[in-house]
Design a protein around this motif. Structure first.
Motif, mmCIF file in Angstrom:
data_model
loop_
_atom_site.group_PDB
_atom_site.id
_atom_site.type_symbol
_atom_site.label_atom_id
_atom_site.label_comp_id
_atom_site.label_asym_id
_atom_site.label_seq_id
_atom_site.Cartn_x
_atom_site.Cartn_y
_atom_site.Cartn_z
ATOM 1 N N PRO A 117 0.819 -1.220 0.000
ATOM 2 C CA PRO A 117 0.000 0.000 0.000
ATOM 3 C C PRO A 117 0.852 1.270 0.000
ATOM 4 N N ILE A 118 1.988 1.218 0.681
ATOM 5 C CA ILE A 118 2.859 2.409 0.707
ATOM 6 C C ILE A 118 3.437 2.659 -0.693
ATOM 7 N N ALA A 119 3.719 1.590 -1.432
ATOM 8 C CA ALA A 119 4.188 1.756 -2.819
ATOM 9 C C ALA A 119 3.115 2.422 -3.673
ATOM 10 N N CYS A 120 1.862 2.009 -3.477
ATOM 11 C CA CYS A 120 0.760 2.586 -4.271
ATOM 12 C C CYS A 120 0.615 4.083 -4.003
ATOM 13 N N LEU A 265 8.111 -1.719 -7.444
ATOM 14 C CA LEU A 265 9.297 -1.904 -6.591
ATOM 15 C C LEU A 265 9.993 -0.571 -6.301
ATOM 16 N N THR A 266 10.009 0.323 -7.299
ATOM 17 C CA THR A 266 10.578 1.655 -7.053
ATOM 18 C C THR A 266 9.762 2.389 -5.990
ATOM 19 N N GLY A 267 8.432 2.329 -6.127
ATOM 20 C CA GLY A 267 7.550 2.968 -5.134
ATOM 21 C C GLY A 267 7.725 2.364 -3.751
ATOM 22 N N SER A 268 7.912 1.043 -3.702
ATOM 23 C CA SER A 268 8.109 0.374 -2.403
ATOM 24 C C SER A 268 9.372 0.887 -1.726
#
Ligand SMILES: [Zn+2]
Length: 317
Positions: A117-120, A265-268
């Motif tokens: 969710p934090i990546a989103c 994965l970058t967002g994560s």
């Protein structure tokens, strides 16, 4: 190991299964927590046509490294980590590739450390490209809305207006940085947002609720040539009621839903860094914790949203 398998509507069953095998590039994780995602509730609530049951779901996972393949170089046994996985998270153990693993600081609890969710939200805020001084509206301030809110604040917005129908989460939105809260049950959000934006509407409007009502409301709060960010997850059918209005208002329409694994994965990585540096606070958002054996109750809470509910997490001691 024990795992919760979704056999039928409203029916997770705990089963004994062999431990997952890992290859040279994978880690074996002892799962400590797995968040119940909004995107899973409809699969639990009724059997979805085209989806195969039994299902082995759960993708918001954190835990401890207990084994690793010989090519894994960045992690050691005992490391506390968050993962990006596409399922199998409601279980005592899970295998994961090294590039999908993110470290968690000691001061962050496992229940708070949910990479997906934090990546989103991280990717949503990056894609919206908020500029210093922008006036931003959030339509829906549940779990995802409250993470977005904190990241929008970090981006330099001058006004963050939170719109929802639950007073208790709006109060939390205020504590976490909303400059104005609007309960759309008691106050007309269109009028209120106009007043706060010199009659124009917001520069950026995030639709977060993921339902028809929030999709209908969001464009009414956005200024001409403003950014309309569709962030909410929309399973099933939704209707855009007035595309002519969206077109006439010349909105910049942003679909903030991410599918490419590299983006996720970058967002994560960026999002987990913000969490570890305490630039976002997940602690007040984790309101309902359940052991694996009570996973059906966790899903029921996520569906019914009792008073004060923001997020249910299954925790394995
Ligand atoms: Zn999720």
């Amino acid at each position: 190991m024990k795992a919760a398998i979704l056999k039928d509507a409203h029916n997770f069953v705990i089963e004994d299964m062999p431990s997952p095998k890992i290859n040279e590039t994978e880690l074996l994780i002892k799962v400590k927590a797995c968040g119940v995602c909004h995107s899973e509730i409809h699969q639990w609530d009724h059997k979805i046509e085209g989806l195969k049951y039994p299902r082995f779901i759960g993708h918001e996972v954190s835990g401890i490294v207990v084994n690793k393949g010989k090519n894994v170089s960045k992690f050691n046994l005992g490391d506390r980590v968050a993962l990006w996985v596409d399922g199998k998270g409601y279980a005592e153990e899970i295998a994961v590739k090294e590039d999908r693993v993110f470290p968690i600081d000691d001061e962050i609890s496992f229940a708070e450390a949910m990479a997906e969710p934090i990546a989103c939200t991280t990717n949503g805020v990056i894609k919206a490209n908020i500029r210093l001084g922008d006036k931003v509206v959030l339509v829906g301030t549940g779990f995802m809305g409250l993470i977005l809110l904190q990241q929008i604040k970090l981006s330099g917005a001058s006004e963050i207006i939170a719109v929802d129908v639950r007073d208790e989460i709006l109060n939390l939105a205020k504590e976490l940085g909303a400059t104005r809260i609007i309960n759309s049950k008691n106050e007309d959000p269109v009028e209120a947002v106009k007043k706060l934006t010199n009659g124009e509407g917001a520069d950026i409007c995030f639709e977060v609720g993921g339902n028809q009502a929030t999709l209908d409301l969001a464009p009414q709060l956005c200024r001409m040539e403003g950014k309309l960010v569709i962030f909410g997850y929309h399973p099933g059918q939704r209707v855009i009621r007035d595309l002519g209005f969206w077109n006439w208002m010349a909105f910049d329409i942003i679909n903030a839903h991410f599918r490419d694994l590299r983006t996720i994965l970058t967002g994560s990585k960026i999002g987990m860094d913000l969490l570890n540096k305490k630039m976002i606070n997940m602690n007040p958002l984790i309101t309902h914790i359940y052991p694996l054996e009570q996973i059906n109750d966790a899903f029921n809470a996520a569906k019914e949203k009792p008073k004060g509910f923001i997020k249910a997490v299954v925790v394995i001691e």
